[in-house]
Structure formats: C-alpha cells, structure tokens
Design an enzyme around this catalytic site. Structure first.
Site, PDB file in Angstrom:
ATOM      1  N   ARG A  67       0.829  -1.209   0.000  1.00 23.05           N
ATOM      2  CA  ARG A  67       0.000   0.000   0.000  1.00 23.05           C
ATOM      3  C   ARG A  67       0.864   1.260   0.000  1.00 23.05           C
ATOM      4  O   ARG A  67       0.620   2.206  -0.727  1.00 23.05           O
ATOM      5  CB  ARG A  67      -0.897  -0.013   1.240  1.00 23.05           C
ATOM      6  CG  ARG A  67      -1.841   1.178   1.284  1.00 23.05           C
ATOM      7  CD  ARG A  67      -2.527   1.266   2.628  1.00 23.05           C
ATOM      8  NE  ARG A  67      -3.232   0.041   2.914  1.00 23.05           N
ATOM      9  CZ  ARG A  67      -3.629  -0.323   4.139  1.00 23.05           C
ATOM     10  NH1 ARG A  67      -3.373   0.452   5.167  1.00 23.05           N
ATOM     11  NH2 ARG A  67      -4.281  -1.434   4.327  1.00 23.05           N
ATOM     12  N   ILE A  94      -7.536   2.254   1.318  1.00 19.38           N
ATOM     13  CA  ILE A  94      -7.163   2.747   2.646  1.00 19.38           C
ATOM     14  C   ILE A  94      -5.762   3.329   2.515  1.00 19.38           C
ATOM     15  O   ILE A  94      -4.872   2.698   1.936  1.00 19.38           O
ATOM     16  CB  ILE A  94      -7.228   1.614   3.681  1.00 19.38           C
ATOM     17  CG1 ILE A  94      -8.694   1.172   3.820  1.00 19.38           C
ATOM     18  CG2 ILE A  94      -6.672   2.076   5.017  1.00 19.38           C
ATOM     19  CD1 ILE A  94      -8.907   0.009   4.740  1.00 19.38           C
ATOM     20  N   LEU A  95      -5.587   4.535   3.020  1.00 19.52           N
ATOM     21  CA  LEU A  95      -4.341   5.264   2.768  1.00 19.52           C
ATOM     22  C   LEU A  95      -3.317   5.002   3.867  1.00 19.52           C
ATOM     23  O   LEU A  95      -3.676   4.819   5.039  1.00 19.52           O
ATOM     24  CB  LEU A  95      -4.641   6.759   2.690  1.00 19.52           C
ATOM     25  CG  LEU A  95      -5.594   7.123   1.545  1.00 19.52           C
ATOM     26  CD1 LEU A  95      -6.141   8.525   1.734  1.00 19.52           C
ATOM     27  CD2 LEU A  95      -4.885   6.997   0.209  1.00 19.52           C
ATOM     28  N   ASN A 109     -12.760  13.879   2.515  1.00 18.67           N
ATOM     29  CA  ASN A 109     -13.461  12.684   2.020  1.00 18.67           C
ATOM     30  C   ASN A 109     -14.953  12.881   2.228  1.00 18.67           C
ATOM     31  O   ASN A 109     -15.374  13.622   3.116  1.00 18.67           O
ATOM     32  CB  ASN A 109     -12.995  11.444   2.796  1.00 18.67           C
ATOM     33  CG  ASN A 109     -13.619  10.171   2.266  1.00 18.67           C
ATOM     34  OD1 ASN A 109     -13.741   9.989   1.051  1.00 18.67           O
ATOM     35  ND2 ASN A 109     -14.036   9.279   3.154  1.00 18.67           N
ATOM     36  N   HIS A 111     -18.388  10.615   2.949  1.00 20.40           N
ATOM     37  CA  HIS A 111     -18.763   9.272   3.411  1.00 20.40           C
ATOM     38  C   HIS A 111     -20.292   9.206   3.547  1.00 20.40           C
ATOM     39  O   HIS A 111     -20.897  10.100   4.156  1.00 20.40           O
ATOM     40  CB  HIS A 111     -18.108   8.983   4.764  1.00 20.40           C
ATOM     41  CG  HIS A 111     -18.429   7.615   5.268  1.00 20.40           C
ATOM     42  ND1 HIS A 111     -17.864   6.476   4.723  1.00 20.40           N
ATOM     43  CD2 HIS A 111     -19.293   7.188   6.224  1.00 20.40           C
ATOM     44  CE1 HIS A 111     -18.354   5.417   5.350  1.00 20.40           C
ATOM     45  NE2 HIS A 111     -19.220   5.819   6.260  1.00 20.40           N
ATOM     46  N   SER A 138     -21.643  12.738   5.070  1.00 15.42           N
ATOM     47  CA  SER A 138     -20.728  13.593   5.829  1.00 15.42           C
ATOM     48  C   SER A 138     -19.483  13.883   4.992  1.00 15.42           C
ATOM     49  O   SER A 138     -18.981  12.999   4.293  1.00 15.42           O
ATOM     50  CB  SER A 138     -20.246  12.879   7.106  1.00 15.42           C
ATOM     51  OG  SER A 138     -21.326  12.404   7.872  1.00 15.42           O
ATOM     52  N   THR A 143      -8.001  11.597   8.440  1.00 20.43           N
ATOM     53  CA  THR A 143      -6.942  11.291   9.410  1.00 20.43           C
ATOM     54  C   THR A 143      -6.635   9.801   9.286  1.00 20.43           C
ATOM     55  O   THR A 143      -7.228   9.108   8.451  1.00 20.43           O
ATOM     56  CB  THR A 143      -7.385  11.606  10.850  1.00 20.43           C
ATOM     57  OG1 THR A 143      -8.522  10.791  11.155  1.00 20.43           O
ATOM     58  CG2 THR A 143      -7.724  13.078  11.029  1.00 20.43           C
ATOM     59  N   ASP A 147     -12.557   6.886   8.228  1.00 26.61           N
ATOM     60  CA  ASP A 147     -13.816   7.636   8.333  1.00 26.61           C
ATOM     61  C   ASP A 147     -13.970   8.300   9.706  1.00 26.61           C
ATOM     62  O   ASP A 147     -15.100   8.523  10.172  1.00 26.61           O
ATOM     63  CB  ASP A 147     -15.036   6.730   8.054  1.00 26.61           C
ATOM     64  CG  ASP A 147     -14.975   6.102   6.662  1.00 26.61           C
ATOM     65  OD1 ASP A 147     -14.501   6.773   5.733  1.00 26.61           O
ATOM     66  OD2 ASP A 147     -15.398   4.941   6.521  1.00 26.61           O
TER      67      ASP A 147
HETATM   68  C1  GRF Z   1     -20.026   8.306  -2.869  1.00 23.38           C
HETATM   69  O1  GRF Z   1     -21.356   7.965  -2.650  1.00 23.38           O
HETATM   70  C2  GRF Z   1     -19.291   8.497  -1.564  1.00 23.38           C
HETATM   71  O2  GRF Z   1     -20.110   8.639  -0.468  1.00 23.38           O
HETATM   72  C3  GRF Z   1     -18.483   7.252  -1.404  1.00 23.38           C
HETATM   73  O3  GRF Z   1     -18.214   6.791  -2.706  1.00 23.38           O
HETATM   74  C4  GRF Z   1     -19.260   7.210  -3.569  1.00 23.38           C
HETATM   75  C5  GRF Z   1     -18.629   7.680  -4.844  1.00 23.38           C
HETATM   76  O4  GRF Z   1     -19.580   7.960  -5.833  1.00 23.38           O
HETATM   77  N1  GRF Z   1     -17.296   7.544  -0.642  1.00 23.38           N
HETATM   78  P1  GRF Z   1     -19.183   8.710  -7.166  1.00 23.38           P
HETATM   79  O5  GRF Z   1     -18.046   7.933  -7.806  1.00 23.38           O
HETATM   80  O6  GRF Z   1     -18.780  10.096  -6.807  1.00 23.38           O
HETATM   81  O7  GRF Z   1     -20.417   8.675  -8.027  1.00 23.38           O
END
Ligand code: GRF
Length: 226
Positions: A67, A94-95, A109, A111, A138, A143, A147
C-alpha cells in the site's frame, strides 16, 4: 494556498461527486480541479474528467504492491503538481499513515452516513437493517482513523418506509452533490480548517456541530457591509 485553490480529485469509480464539484466551479472562484487521479484505469470518473478537459492520471496498484508504495507514487504526482487540496471522491483505498500525514488538513473525504455512525462499508444496508429514521452524508478531513476525521459538513435525509439500498443511495448521493462542493469551497477559502486530529474549525474557532448545506452556502455568500 493558491487563489483559486488547486484541487486534485482521487477516485476509483463513477465520478458523480467529481462532476458536482466541477459543475460548482460555475458558481465559485474559490477552487479549480486541476487533476483527477485513479487507481482504476477503467473508472468512469476518469472519462468524465477527460471529457471536461481536466488532466487525468491512472495509477493502478500492481499485484502484491505494498500500500505504501502505491501511495508514494500518487504522492509524487500530487507534490509535482503542487496541489493545495486532495479531494477523495469514491477512492476505494485505505491510505498509508505517511500519505495521510503529508496532506494533513488538506485532504477531504465524503462518506455516505451521518458520522460517527456507520464508518466503513455498506452504510445504506446497515441503516435500513437497524430501522433508522434518518440517513445522510458527511464530509470530513482525512486522518489515520478510517472515516474518523473531523467532520465539516453533513446533510440529513429521512428514510422512507419503502426505501431500498438503491433508493436510499440515490437520495443520499443527491445530498452529497450539494454538500461536497460547498465544503471544498469553504476549505479552499480558508474559512474551514482543522485543529489537530480532533476538531474542524470555522474562522479559527472550533466547530461544535457539522455545518449543513445552507450554512455552508452562506459562507460563500458575499458579506454585506453593516
Ligand atoms: C459516494 O457515494 C461516496 O459517499 C463514497 O463513494 C461514492 C462515490 O460515488 N465515498 P461517485 O463515484 O462520486 O459517483
């Protein structure tokens, strides 16, 4: 931070959030997406970016590639391009800790849950199985905790009795498309920042609650002299 801020979007899939963030550039001078990077050469988001004339880079993770080695390749591109913000939009990796540290306070990000509820995968299924009345999305600083970084903004929607994962995802993503560009603009302008790993800040003061789209839109509104 350059003015407008230079944004790199990292994605693995469709890129609907990328589209929303780029579309919002018609309404803001706070940022410009200058680069889209994907670990998936077949990602729809790369095609969407190319169709808009945005530079793209595919950096697939080779078999058995650690990774950290893949992250270093991505990091090298980002540093070379001198981007101000890294925006994860469906980036399914995962970073590594080093990558996260390098972009501390400069990586966001989105989520699909009302964090801290439902970190990780299958958020729609888990919300439906638990009989939740509300769901949402959200935007947070990234970090090392998956999430778990300071939340900037949230948008909440009611769950309907006849919702399925598909319908709930569709309505949640519509909210993401409102929320995420506003968060990117607010961070680009320096209105939103981060204090350590714990709290987001608004104009330097700790943010007690995540901002909703209306509050974020107000940050973009011109300030009227009194
Ligand atoms: C989003 O719904 C986001 O919440 C999640 O990945 C999805 C990506 O969708 N982290 P898109 O590729 O932007 O359509």
């Amino acid at each position: 931070m350059a003015d407008p801020a230079r944004i790199a979007v990292l994605l693995s899939g469709t890129g609907s959030n990328l589209d929303a963030i780029v579309e919002h550039q018609k309404h803001t001078d706070a940022y410009r997406v200058t680069q889209v990077i994907s670990d998936n050469p077949a990602a729809g988001g790369l095609m969407r970016a190319a169709a808009r004339g945005i530079a793209t880079t595919a950096l697939p993770s080779l078999a058995d590639m650690p990774r950290a080695a893949h992250d270093q390749a991505v990091q090298a591109v980002l540093l070379e391009l001198d981007v101000d913000l890294v925006v994860l939009a469906g980036y399914m990796r995962i970073l590594s800790a080093e990558f996260v540290r390098t972009f501390h306070g400069r990586m966001l990000n989105v989520h699909p849950s009302l964090l801290p509820r439902y970190r990780g995968l299958h958020t729609y299924r888990r919300a439906l199985e638990n009989g939740d009345l509300w769901h949402g999305t959200s935007v947070h600083f990234v970090t090392e905790e998956l999430d778990g970084g300071p939340v900037i903004g949230q948008s909440r929607i009611p769950i309907h009795a006849d919702d399925t994962e598909t319908t709930l995802r569709a309505r949640t993503q519509r909210e993401e498309h409102r929320l995420y560009p506003l968060c990117v603009a607010a961070v680009s302008r320096g209105r939103i920042g981060v204090a350590g790993d714990a709290r987001a800040t608004l104009d330097g003061a700790p943010l007690d609650l995540p901002l909703d789209p209306a509050a974020l839109a107000n940050l973009e509104a011109p300030i009227c002299p009194v």
